[in-house]
Design a protein around this motif. Structure first.
Motif, PDB file in Angstrom:
ATOM      1  N   HIS A  12       0.866  -1.156  -0.090  1.00  0.00           N
ATOM      2  CA  HIS A  12      -0.054  -0.031  -0.098  1.00  0.00           C
ATOM      3  C   HIS A  12       0.767   1.392   0.016  1.00  0.00           C
ATOM      4  CE1 HIS A  12      -3.779  -2.077   0.718  1.00  0.00           C
ATOM      5  NE2 HIS A  12      -3.191  -3.122   1.346  1.00  0.00           N
ATOM      6  N   PRO A  13       0.852   1.970  -1.090  1.00  0.00           N
ATOM      7  CA  PRO A  13       1.789   3.216  -0.967  1.00  0.00           C
ATOM      8  C   PRO A  13       1.479   4.109  -0.200  1.00  0.00           C
ATOM      9  CG  PRO A  13       0.021   3.200  -2.854  1.00  0.00           C
ATOM     10  CD  PRO A  13      -0.166   2.060  -2.196  1.00  0.00           C
ATOM     11  N   VAL A  14       2.368   4.834   0.466  1.00  0.00           N
ATOM     12  CA  VAL A  14       2.126   6.101   1.420  1.00  0.00           C
ATOM     13  C   VAL A  14       1.726   7.265   0.610  1.00  0.00           C
ATOM     14  CG1 VAL A  14       3.201   7.369   3.378  1.00  0.00           C
ATOM     15  CG2 VAL A  14       3.537   4.770   3.281  1.00  0.00           C
ATOM     16  N   VAL A  27       0.699  18.678   7.265  1.00  0.00           N
ATOM     17  CA  VAL A  27       0.997  17.416   6.352  1.00  0.00           C
ATOM     18  C   VAL A  27       0.831  16.165   7.006  1.00  0.00           C
ATOM     19  CG1 VAL A  27       2.810  16.331   4.931  1.00  0.00           C
ATOM     20  CG2 VAL A  27       2.798  18.775   5.231  1.00  0.00           C
ATOM     21  N   TYR A  28       0.266  15.102   6.332  1.00  0.00           N
ATOM     22  CA  TYR A  28       0.200  13.820   7.040  1.00  0.00           C
ATOM     23  C   TYR A  28       0.543  12.818   6.097  1.00  0.00           C
ATOM     24  CZ  TYR A  28      -4.541  13.904   5.252  1.00  0.00           C
ATOM     25  OH  TYR A  28      -5.808  13.672   4.612  1.00  0.00           O
ATOM     26  N   ARG A  29       0.952  11.458   6.572  1.00  0.00           N
ATOM     27  CA  ARG A  29       1.174  10.565   5.719  1.00  0.00           C
ATOM     28  C   ARG A  29       0.054   9.337   6.015  1.00  0.00           C
ATOM     29  NH1 ARG A  29       7.174   9.098   5.909  1.00  0.00           N
ATOM     30  NH2 ARG A  29       8.104  11.275   6.454  1.00  0.00           N
ATOM     31  N   ASP A  30      -0.518   8.985   4.711  1.00  0.00           N
ATOM     32  CA  ASP A  30      -1.810   8.272   4.835  1.00  0.00           C
ATOM     33  C   ASP A  30      -1.610   6.952   3.803  1.00  0.00           C
ATOM     34  OD1 ASP A  30      -4.443   7.421   4.650  1.00  0.00           O
ATOM     35  OD2 ASP A  30      -5.202   9.412   3.989  1.00  0.00           O
ATOM     36  N   ALA A  31      -1.893   5.785   4.605  1.00  0.00           N
ATOM     37  CA  ALA A  31      -1.648   4.742   3.826  1.00  0.00           C
ATOM     38  C   ALA A  31      -2.816   3.651   4.194  1.00  0.00           C
ATOM     39  CB  ALA A  31      -0.107   3.926   4.130  1.00  0.00           C
ATOM     40  N   GLY A  32      -3.125   2.630   3.433  1.00  0.00           N
ATOM     41  CA  GLY A  32      -3.874   1.596   3.644  1.00  0.00           C
ATOM     42  C   GLY A  32      -5.410   1.960   3.035  1.00  0.00           C
ATOM     43  N   PRO A  33      -6.121   1.047   3.175  1.00  0.00           N
ATOM     44  CA  PRO A  33      -7.568   0.855   2.587  1.00  0.00           C
ATOM     45  C   PRO A  33      -8.278   2.061   3.410  1.00  0.00           C
ATOM     46  CG  PRO A  33      -7.119  -1.343   3.073  1.00  0.00           C
ATOM     47  CD  PRO A  33      -6.212  -0.526   3.595  1.00  0.00           C
ATOM     48  N   GLN A  34      -8.958   2.855   2.591  1.00  0.00           N
ATOM     49  CA  GLN A  34      -9.774   3.989   3.149  1.00  0.00           C
ATOM     50  C   GLN A  34     -11.061   3.633   4.017  1.00  0.00           C
ATOM     51  OE1 GLN A  34      -8.916   7.539   2.804  1.00  0.00           O
ATOM     52  NE2 GLN A  34      -7.097   6.379   2.294  1.00  0.00           N
ATOM     53  N   ASP A  35     -11.444   2.342   3.834  1.00  0.00           N
ATOM     54  CA  ASP A  35     -12.419   1.608   4.668  1.00  0.00           C
ATOM     55  C   ASP A  35     -12.046   0.972   5.797  1.00  0.00           C
ATOM     56  OD1 ASP A  35     -11.568  -0.455   3.002  1.00  0.00           O
ATOM     57  OD2 ASP A  35     -13.850  -0.828   2.495  1.00  0.00           O
ATOM     58  N   LEU A  59       1.806  -1.768   8.668  1.00  0.00           N
ATOM     59  CA  LEU A  59       0.315  -1.670   9.223  1.00  0.00           C
ATOM     60  C   LEU A  59      -0.642  -1.533   8.257  1.00  0.00           C
ATOM     61  CD1 LEU A  59       0.919   0.307  12.379  1.00  0.00           C
ATOM     62  CD2 LEU A  59       0.445  -2.010  12.238  1.00  0.00           C
ATOM     63  N   ALA A  60      -0.225  -0.939   7.141  1.00  0.00           N
ATOM     64  CA  ALA A  60      -1.187  -0.717   5.892  1.00  0.00           C
ATOM     65  C   ALA A  60      -1.812  -1.785   5.372  1.00  0.00           C
ATOM     66  CB  ALA A  60      -0.413   0.340   5.010  1.00  0.00           C
ATOM     67  N   GLY A  61      -1.636  -2.794   5.358  1.00  0.00           N
ATOM     68  CA  GLY A  61      -2.266  -4.057   4.853  1.00  0.00           C
ATOM     69  C   GLY A  61      -3.599  -4.302   5.570  1.00  0.00           C
TER      70      GLY A  61
END
Length: 103
Positions: A12-14, A27-35, A59-61
């Motif tokens: 999952h891209p950051v 600014v924030y980093r965001d990764a993983g499924p939105q739901d 963790l993003a998986g």
């Protein structure tokens, strides 16, 4: 006989996003499924969300992982100390405003 290869975890891209809070770019980093369930990673002093650069992809998986930078840290706005008091209370206000506006 068929060879079984170990499954490769989905990467999952950051994403680096920005929320506008109190006239500052946070600014924030965001990764993983939105739901997925959300994990909020808050950094300590004196660092930034960069400290989570290896943890976020792991963790993003299973989770949506978000890690904001406080004002004056990382790539977030750095207002002059006469315009913004760098206190824990103000950081908490920024995180509260960020969580309401970042989706």
């Amino acid at each position: 006989m068929t060879a079984v290869s170990p499954s490769t975890p989905v990467q999952h891209p950051v994403h680096y996003r920005t929320a506008r809070i109190n006239d500052m770019d946070i600014v924030y980093r965001d990764a993983g499924p939105q739901d997925a369930p959300v994990i909020l990673l808050l950094h300590g002093f004196p660092t930034s969300s960069n400290m989570f650069r290896n943890l976020i992809p792991r963790l993003a998986g299973s989770f949506r992982v978000v890690a904001p930078d406080y004002p004056g840290f990382g790539q977030s706005s750095m207002p002059d100390h006469t315009q913004f008091a760098y206190t824990f209370e103000n950081y908490a206000n920024i995180v509260g405003g960020w969580s309401r506006n970042s989706g």
